[in-house]
Design a protein around this motif. Structure first.
Motif, PDB file in Angstrom:
ATOM      1  N   ALA A 104       0.383  -1.363   0.209  1.00 44.03           N
ATOM      2  CA  ALA A 104       0.004  -0.025   0.263  1.00 44.03           C
ATOM      3  C   ALA A 104       0.559   1.132   0.246  1.00 44.03           C
ATOM      4  CB  ALA A 104      -0.430  -0.388   1.157  1.00 44.03           C
ATOM      5  N   ASN A 105       0.130   2.279  -1.109  1.00 41.56           N
ATOM      6  CA  ASN A 105       1.010   3.449  -0.944  1.00 41.56           C
ATOM      7  C   ASN A 105       0.653   4.679   0.151  1.00 41.56           C
ATOM      8  OD1 ASN A 105       2.584   3.225  -3.145  1.00 41.56           O
ATOM      9  ND2 ASN A 105       1.406   3.457  -4.394  1.00 41.56           N
ATOM     10  N   ILE A 106       0.586   4.771   1.319  1.00 44.91           N
ATOM     11  CA  ILE A 106       0.318   5.565   3.016  1.00 44.91           C
ATOM     12  C   ILE A 106       0.512   7.055   2.912  1.00 44.91           C
ATOM     13  CG2 ILE A 106      -0.725   5.870   5.189  1.00 44.91           C
ATOM     14  CD1 ILE A 106       0.313   2.449   5.015  1.00 44.91           C
ATOM     15  N   ILE A 107       0.087   7.710   2.324  1.00 47.60           N
ATOM     16  CA  ILE A 107       0.728   9.077   2.310  1.00 47.60           C
ATOM     17  C   ILE A 107      -0.436   9.676   2.837  1.00 47.60           C
ATOM     18  CG2 ILE A 107       0.338  10.966  -0.407  1.00 47.60           C
ATOM     19  CD1 ILE A 107      -0.632   7.862  -1.369  1.00 47.60           C
ATOM     20  N   PRO A 108       0.640  10.695   3.723  1.00 47.50           N
ATOM     21  CA  PRO A 108       0.422  12.222   4.218  1.00 47.50           C
ATOM     22  C   PRO A 108      -0.220  12.952   3.289  1.00 47.50           C
ATOM     23  CG  PRO A 108       2.414  11.478   4.922  1.00 47.50           C
ATOM     24  CD  PRO A 108       1.905  11.315   3.817  1.00 47.50           C
ATOM     25  N   THR A 109      -1.707  14.126   3.999  1.00 52.57           N
ATOM     26  CA  THR A 109      -1.821  15.071   3.406  1.00 52.57           C
ATOM     27  C   THR A 109      -1.794  16.502   4.032  1.00 52.57           C
ATOM     28  OG1 THR A 109      -3.745  14.993   4.612  1.00 52.57           O
ATOM     29  CG2 THR A 109      -3.504  13.066   1.968  1.00 52.57           C
ATOM     30  N   ARG A 110      -1.912  16.525   5.192  1.00 57.31           N
ATOM     31  CA  ARG A 110      -1.593  17.336   6.466  1.00 57.31           C
ATOM     32  C   ARG A 110      -0.441  17.983   6.260  1.00 57.31           C
ATOM     33  NH1 ARG A 110      -6.300  20.044   7.493  1.00 57.31           N
ATOM     34  NH2 ARG A 110      -7.035  18.319   7.997  1.00 57.31           N
ATOM     35  N   VAL A 111       0.484  17.737   6.155  1.00 60.52           N
ATOM     36  CA  VAL A 111       1.587  18.430   5.766  1.00 60.52           C
ATOM     37  C   VAL A 111       2.017  18.859   4.377  1.00 60.52           C
ATOM     38  CG1 VAL A 111       4.158  18.404   6.834  1.00 60.52           C
ATOM     39  CG2 VAL A 111       3.091  17.731   7.644  1.00 60.52           C
ATOM     40  N   THR A 112       1.845  17.730   3.881  1.00 57.68           N
ATOM     41  CA  THR A 112       2.117  17.094   2.420  1.00 57.68           C
ATOM     42  C   THR A 112       1.417  18.946   1.714  1.00 57.68           C
ATOM     43  OG1 THR A 112       3.585  15.292   2.600  1.00 57.68           O
ATOM     44  CG2 THR A 112       2.771  16.333   0.024  1.00 57.68           C
ATOM     45  N   TYR A 113       0.058  18.652   1.725  1.00 58.69           N
ATOM     46  CA  TYR A 113      -1.122  19.214   1.064  1.00 58.69           C
ATOM     47  C   TYR A 113      -1.777  20.641   1.212  1.00 58.69           C
ATOM     48  CZ  TYR A 113       0.556  15.321  -2.275  1.00 58.69           C
ATOM     49  OH  TYR A 113       0.704  14.328  -2.556  1.00 58.69           O
ATOM     50  N   GLY A 114      -1.339  20.895   2.978  1.00 64.30           N
ATOM     51  CA  GLY A 114      -2.415  21.253   3.453  1.00 64.30           C
ATOM     52  C   GLY A 114      -3.933  21.002   3.732  1.00 64.30           C
ATOM     53  N   MET A 115      -4.103  20.377   3.668  1.00 68.35           N
ATOM     54  CA  MET A 115      -5.571  19.181   3.408  1.00 68.35           C
ATOM     55  C   MET A 115      -5.732  18.617   4.193  1.00 68.35           C
ATOM     56  SD  MET A 115      -6.121  19.586  -1.267  1.00 68.35           S
ATOM     57  CE  MET A 115      -7.777  20.135  -1.016  1.00 68.35           C
TER      58      MET A 115
END
Length: 302
Positions: A104-115
């Motif tokens: 699985a590709n587990i991708i954090p969004t808060r820091v990376t995309y601000g969303m």
């Protein structure tokens, strides 16, 4: 793969006899309510999609189930999370670790995309080769798989002496409880649940968004319960359940449901003539990190 016909066993907990539908035994990688909700996708031809996209917590049971589904079908899973705790990245365990092992590709969004994960997934362009699954598998396609569970329950109940049955299970998004209610209510079988993620209003809103107006009974003692927070009474009840049944239940959801049942069941008129059928929805892999947290806080050897 036939994800059906899990066994039913019989137990008693704090003077409440109950039958237990063991959906945790469906498949080592693909079990519980997530297996039922994702069954339609498991039956989908491999060439239909190349990618699954979903979102939720880095330790969610749904993460592992979707990773297993993608692995079994040869699809890629892109799973978006708000963040990944540094301790979990350093020492992966539980659903997170197993999902990584399944590719699985587990991708954090808060820091990376601000969303938030939900907002970020909603902003992605449409892709015909992609299937998007809302958090926790809350989508109409889940109904077909939950119907197979309902049919198994009806067949089993028909083989029992004539009795009045109540089906109980805890809810995250409430998808399984909702579709079980829809299938079982015409047969006079009540479905009861409780809200483990948000409150009563949250759960009802989830059901309305699936277009259903007839809902299961929500048990609610009025006591505030914050999702994921450690409560000593949850830990003690979970241990007591294990001692009474020799079965490991989900540590995040099942103690909440049983707290409600222990209050509600004895108060029901003619409850001695009614029989409880509890749905074991799996989730034991998620217990790994929860148990570690409880053991650190309460110094229990279990």
């Amino acid at each position: 793969m036939q994800l059906q016909h899990s066994p039913v066993t019989h137990h008693c907990f704090q003077h409440i006899p109950f039958a237990l539908k063991r959906d945790d035994l469906l498949h080592p990688q693909f079990s519980g309510n997530k297996a039922r909700k994702l069954m339609t996708l498991l039956d989908t031809p491999q060439e239909t999609f190349k990618t699954l996209t979903s979102y939720g917590s880095a330790q969610a049971n749904s993460l592992y189930s979707m990773a297993a589904l993608a692995y079994l079908k040869g699809w890629t899973l892109n799973y978006y999370v708000d963040h990944i705790p540094s301790w979990l990245q350093t020492a992966p365990l539980g659903n997170y670790a197993q999902a990584l092992q399944l590719g699985a590709n587990i991708i954090p969004t808060r820091v990376t995309y601000g969303m938030s994960p939900a907002d970020y997934v909603g902003s992605l362009p449409h892709d015909d080769n992609e299937k998007r699954i809302p958090e926790g598998g809350r989508f109409p396609e889940a109904q077909a798989g939950v119907n197979t569970l309902a049919n198994e329950l009806l067949v089993w109940i028909a083989q029992q002496p004539t009795q009045q049955w109540v089906v109980a299970l805890p809810s995250g998004t409430g998808t399984t409880a909702l579709y079980l209610h829809k299938a079982l209510a015409p047969h006079g079988i009540k479905v009861v649940t409780c809200a483990c993620v948000g409150g009563r209003e949250y759960l009802q809103q989830q059901w309305r968004e699936l277009g259903e107006d007839s809902h299961p009974l929500i048990l609610d003692s009025g006591k505030k319960h914050h999702f994921g927070k450690l409560y000593q009474e949850d830990w003690q009840l979970w241990q007591a359940l294990f001692s009474a049944t020799d079965i490991e239940f989900d540590l995040l959801y099942d103690p909440i449901m049983w707290q409600q049942l222990l209050l509600w069941w004895p108060q029901q008129p003619s409850h001695h003539q009614k029989h409880l059928l509890y749905i074991h929805q799996g989730g034991q892999l998620g217990n790994v990190s929860m148990k570690a947290r409880y053991q650190r806080k309460y110094a229990s050897p279990m």
